[in-house]
Design an enzyme around this catalytic site. Structure first.
Site, short mmCIF file in Angstrom:
data_model
loop_
_atom_site.label_atom_id
_atom_site.label_comp_id
_atom_site.label_asym_id
_atom_site.label_seq_id
_atom_site.Cartn_x
_atom_site.Cartn_y
_atom_site.Cartn_z
N ASP A 1 76.80 -39.29 103.16
CA ASP A 1 77.23 -39.55 101.80
C ASP A 1 77.59 -38.26 101.09
O ASP A 1 76.84 -37.42 101.01
CB ASP A 1 76.07 -40.33 101.13
CG ASP A 1 76.54 -40.59 99.87
OD1 ASP A 1 76.91 -39.63 98.97
OD2 ASP A 1 76.22 -41.78 99.40
N ASP B 1 75.97 -37.40 97.55
CA ASP B 1 74.67 -36.71 98.00
C ASP B 1 74.54 -35.44 98.54
O ASP B 1 73.71 -34.61 98.27
CB ASP B 1 73.90 -37.64 98.81
CG ASP B 1 73.39 -39.20 98.19
OD1 ASP B 1 73.44 -39.12 96.76
OD2 ASP B 1 73.21 -39.94 98.89
N ARG C 1 80.78 -50.85 92.07
CA ARG C 1 81.04 -52.35 92.54
C ARG C 1 80.02 -53.02 91.86
O ARG C 1 78.91 -52.93 91.59
CB ARG C 1 80.84 -51.93 93.99
CG ARG C 1 81.17 -53.40 94.65
CD ARG C 1 81.10 -53.16 96.17
NE ARG C 1 82.14 -52.18 96.64
CZ ARG C 1 83.41 -52.42 96.98
NH1 ARG C 1 83.60 -53.71 96.87
NH2 ARG C 1 84.25 -51.52 97.39
N THR D 1 80.54 -59.85 91.98
CA THR D 1 81.73 -60.20 92.42
C THR D 1 82.09 -59.15 93.51
O THR D 1 83.21 -59.39 94.33
CB THR D 1 82.92 -60.05 91.25
OG1 THR D 1 82.76 -58.52 90.94
CG2 THR D 1 82.40 -61.03 90.16
#
Ligand code: URA
Length: 209
Positions: free
Chosen positions: A200, A203, A104, A108
């Protein structure tokens, strides 16, 4: 036509509970994700077309069914999607595997592709995009768009756990894509984690954190 399928097979649900548990370590987590992916591959391929061929058993000639139709491809979204590849391949070993990596952009907030390698005949394959967690839908939507831009016309998305927000986002952006999940959870929290989710997934798969 229904496009969102929740796989409520008891084995899938049992194993899902085990990976949700925070006390499940990486080794067991990886094994369970692989097993769930294999069970999901079974369900996702349920409607693959068959054709009759003639074979000879040790006793007589007979007609019997084999898979026909388009070849398959599996496309994990890096990095957590990698955890689902081996399980899928154990049921569909002839599938080719492509990879899509996204990050990401911090300014933006748009997903940017940093890696994309797909089978050369991607336009002739039925593709199964895999990512354990469908949270906001941002990565899945971007990955699906990147794959479509390279010619893919037939895509299914397989995730272990989805948030309602993610399902909605993918349905709106890609109404042609069927979504297969083991659970649609309650919601996203302020950090875009799925509640209750499993934390996660990357992870937990790879022991980072
Ligand atoms: N990605 C994850 O690994 N977990 C979540 O809960 C949301 C996104």
């Amino acid at each position: 036509m229904e496009k969102v399928f929740v796989m409520d097979h008891p084995l899938i649900q049992h194993k899902l509970t085990l990976i949700r548990d925070k006390n499940t370590g990486s080794k067991e987590f990886r094994e369970l994700v692989k097993e769930i992916a294999m069970l999901m591959a079974y369900e996702v391929t349920r409607n693959l077309p068959l054709e009759e061929v003639e074979i000879e058993t040790p006793v007589c000639k007979t007609k019997s069914k084999v898979l026909s139709g388009r070849k398959l491809g599996i496309v994990p979204i890096l990095r957590a999607g990698l955890g689902m590849v081996d399980g899928m391949l154990s049921l569909i070993p002839a599938a080719k595997v492509g990879h899509v990596g996204l990050y990401r952009d911090p300014e933006t907030l748009e997903p940017v592709e940093y890696y994309c390698k797909l089978p050369a005949d991607v336009n002739e394959r039925d593709l199964i995009v895999v990512d354990p967690m469908l949270a906001t839908g941002g990565s899945a939507n971007a990955a699906i768009q990147f794959i479509k831009d390279r010619g893919a016309t037939s895509i299914k998305l397989v995730c272990l756990i989805a948030a309602p927000e993610g399902v909605k986002a993918v349905r709106e952006a890609h109404p042609d894509v069927e979504i297969y999940v083991a659970s649609v959870d309650e919601r996203l929290n302020d950090h875009a984690y799925i509640i209750p989710g499993l934390g996660d997934a990357g992870d937990r798969l790879f022991g980072t954190k």
